[in-house]
Design a protein around this motif. Structure first.
Motif, mmCIF file in Angstrom:
data_model
loop_
_atom_site.group_PDB
_atom_site.id
_atom_site.type_symbol
_atom_site.label_atom_id
_atom_site.label_comp_id
_atom_site.label_asym_id
_atom_site.label_seq_id
_atom_site.Cartn_x
_atom_site.Cartn_y
_atom_site.Cartn_z
ATOM 1 N N VAL A 105 -67.262 50.454 -6.633
ATOM 2 C CA VAL A 105 -68.299 51.046 -7.968
ATOM 3 C C VAL A 105 -68.922 52.130 -6.787
ATOM 4 O O VAL A 105 -68.518 53.182 -7.414
ATOM 5 C CB VAL A 105 -69.510 50.200 -8.234
ATOM 6 C CG1 VAL A 105 -70.831 50.920 -8.698
ATOM 7 C CG2 VAL A 105 -68.800 48.777 -9.017
ATOM 8 N N LEU A 106 -69.797 51.595 -5.439
ATOM 9 C CA LEU A 106 -69.858 52.564 -4.938
ATOM 10 C C LEU A 106 -68.736 53.938 -4.605
ATOM 11 O O LEU A 106 -68.951 55.250 -4.063
ATOM 12 C CB LEU A 106 -70.660 52.132 -3.382
ATOM 13 C CG LEU A 106 -71.205 51.086 -4.257
ATOM 14 C CD1 LEU A 106 -72.120 50.542 -2.056
ATOM 15 C CD2 LEU A 106 -72.842 51.913 -4.175
ATOM 16 N N ALA A 107 -67.446 53.315 -4.444
ATOM 17 C CA ALA A 107 -66.771 53.973 -4.876
ATOM 18 C C ALA A 107 -66.536 55.508 -5.258
ATOM 19 O O ALA A 107 -66.428 56.994 -4.722
ATOM 20 C CB ALA A 107 -64.700 54.043 -4.638
ATOM 21 N N GLY A 108 -67.478 55.805 -6.137
ATOM 22 C CA GLY A 108 -67.973 56.650 -7.443
ATOM 23 C C GLY A 108 -69.254 57.784 -6.293
ATOM 24 O O GLY A 108 -69.335 59.243 -7.107
ATOM 25 N N CYS A 109 -69.715 57.437 -5.312
ATOM 26 C CA CYS A 109 -70.413 58.429 -4.710
ATOM 27 C C CYS A 109 -69.665 59.259 -3.647
ATOM 28 O O CYS A 109 -70.682 59.635 -2.975
ATOM 29 C CB CYS A 109 -71.385 57.012 -4.060
ATOM 30 S SG CYS A 109 -72.625 56.381 -5.509
ATOM 31 N N LEU A 110 -68.454 58.681 -3.047
ATOM 32 C CA LEU A 110 -67.811 59.632 -1.773
ATOM 33 C C LEU A 110 -67.491 60.739 -2.253
ATOM 34 O O LEU A 110 -68.053 61.437 -1.238
ATOM 35 C CB LEU A 110 -66.355 59.135 -2.261
ATOM 36 C CG LEU A 110 -65.662 57.792 -1.866
ATOM 37 C CD1 LEU A 110 -64.659 57.330 -1.592
ATOM 38 C CD2 LEU A 110 -66.809 57.370 -0.183
ATOM 39 N N ALA A 111 -67.847 61.866 -3.188
ATOM 40 C CA ALA A 111 -67.774 62.863 -3.196
ATOM 41 C C ALA A 111 -68.801 63.511 -2.659
ATOM 42 O O ALA A 111 -69.656 64.649 -2.149
ATOM 43 C CB ALA A 111 -67.428 63.783 -4.682
ATOM 44 N N ASP A 112 -70.220 62.804 -2.738
ATOM 45 C CA ASP A 112 -71.439 63.439 -2.227
ATOM 46 C C ASP A 112 -71.526 62.802 -1.060
ATOM 47 O O ASP A 112 -72.962 62.991 -0.356
ATOM 48 C CB ASP A 112 -72.438 63.632 -3.061
ATOM 49 C CG ASP A 112 -73.615 63.801 -3.547
ATOM 50 O OD1 ASP A 112 -73.002 65.124 -3.132
ATOM 51 O OD2 ASP A 112 -74.703 63.509 -3.019
ATOM 52 N N TRP A 113 -71.314 61.722 -0.390
ATOM 53 C CA TRP A 113 -70.848 61.136 1.370
ATOM 54 C C TRP A 113 -70.447 61.984 2.200
ATOM 55 O O TRP A 113 -69.055 62.740 1.970
ATOM 56 C CB TRP A 113 -70.721 60.004 0.921
ATOM 57 C CG TRP A 113 -72.491 58.999 0.214
ATOM 58 C CD1 TRP A 113 -72.767 59.386 -0.069
ATOM 59 C CD2 TRP A 113 -72.086 57.874 0.346
ATOM 60 N NE1 TRP A 113 -73.374 58.479 -1.050
ATOM 61 C CE2 TRP A 113 -72.752 57.277 -0.631
ATOM 62 C CE3 TRP A 113 -70.704 56.692 0.210
ATOM 63 C CZ2 TRP A 113 -73.090 55.757 -1.019
ATOM 64 C CZ3 TRP A 113 -70.833 55.317 -0.070
ATOM 65 C CH2 TRP A 113 -71.806 55.431 -0.312
ATOM 66 N N SER A 114 -70.853 62.025 3.204
ATOM 67 C CA SER A 114 -70.286 62.503 4.624
ATOM 68 C C SER A 114 -69.084 61.254 4.844
ATOM 69 O O SER A 114 -69.477 60.115 4.520
ATOM 70 C CB SER A 114 -71.158 62.356 5.249
ATOM 71 O OG SER A 114 -71.977 61.930 5.675
#
Length: 276
Positions: A105-114
């Motif tokens: 699920v948290l893979a959806g955040c990767l574009a916004d993470w370092s």
């Protein structure tokens, strides 16, 4: 995000260079924050259209504008940044089988993470609360720390959709997001996706096999046939006669699309192993 396509030609992703285009002189506009369902028989070009909108497939002709810019005129870094504002959910989510659900699920955040935060989150998930809330919207909160390969096909599809609720993207592109769900889950998922997109001001474009769900939950319906727009109407104006014309010679798909199939289990819905 506002989408404008002008006379687009495009062959399917991975097609040979000489293959005839599936989308042919297709033009349409989707306003910022609009929710649109794309319906039509197999081979109509629905998935190809989503790949064009996701900047994953470059059209062979025509022009695509996304929020006023033309993606394929951008440099590599700018195009990558633009893609970070988009969320594409394929019909079969690319979930590694041994991965934990929270990580998927948290893979959806990767574009916004370092990169550092992304790697750290593999061991110590960065935002458990957000992942838990997204899964709870699809009645999967109890699966937070399960492994993906222990889920049914319908559960995996809902995990893929839960990613949309944590992503920073302003455009959601969903390819057959209800295909593996039973009737109750189909209704629930359609409501969650449309309501959440509306609340967040996200533009939502979904290809749907479930005609009844498209008409019930999406304000605007685009009927795609042989790579061209047959109709583009408010849901209330889509008549049985138009649907019969759209699905001519594919009537069995229309009938099946009006009755959602049972949820598929892990034996009948394989996990796609590769990730983009």
């Amino acid at each position: 995000m506002k989408l404008v396509l002008k006379a687009i030609d495009a062959a399917p992703l991975g097609a040979a260079a000489a293959q005839a285009p599936v989308l042919r002189a297709l033009s349409l506009t989707v306003a910022d924050g609009e929710a649109v369902a794309v319906i039509g028989p197999s081979g109509a070009g629905k998935t190809t259209l989503l790949h064009v909108l996701a900047c994953a497939l470059r059209p062979s002709a025509g022009q695509y504008e996304l929020d006023g810019s033309q993606p394929w005129t951008l440099g590599r870094a700018d195009l990558r940044a633009l893609r970070g504002r988009l969320f594409l959910a394929p019909q079969v989510p690319p979930l590694p089988p041994r991965q934990r659900v929270v990580t998927a699920v948290l893979a959806g955040c990767l574009a916004d993470w370092s990169l550092a935060r992304s790697l750290r989150s593999l061991v110590y998930p960065s935002d458990l609360a957000a992942a838990h809330a997204a899964l709870a919207s699809f009645d999967l909160a109890d699966k937070l720390f399960e492994r993906v390969d222990r889920l049914s096909g319908g559960e995996r599809q809902r995990v893929g959709l839960a990613r949309a609720l944590v992503t920073p993207a302003q455009l959601w592109l969903l390819d057959e997001p209800l295909s593996a769900l039973d009737p109750l889950r189909t209704e629930q998922a359609a409501q969650v996706l449309v309501q959440q997109a509306r609340q967040r001001g996200v533009t939502l474009v979904a290809s749907l096999h479930h005609v009844e769900m498209a008409l019930a939950h999406f304000p605007r319906i685009i009927g795609l046939r042989q790579g061209q727009v047959l109709f583009d109407l408010p849901a209330a104006e889509v008549s049985p006669a138009l649907l019969a014309q759209l699905y001519a010679q594919h009537e069995e798909e229309l009938d099946a699309g009006l009755v959602p199939p049972p949820e598929l289990d892990s034996a009948t819905r394989p996990v796609l192993m590769t990730c983009r």
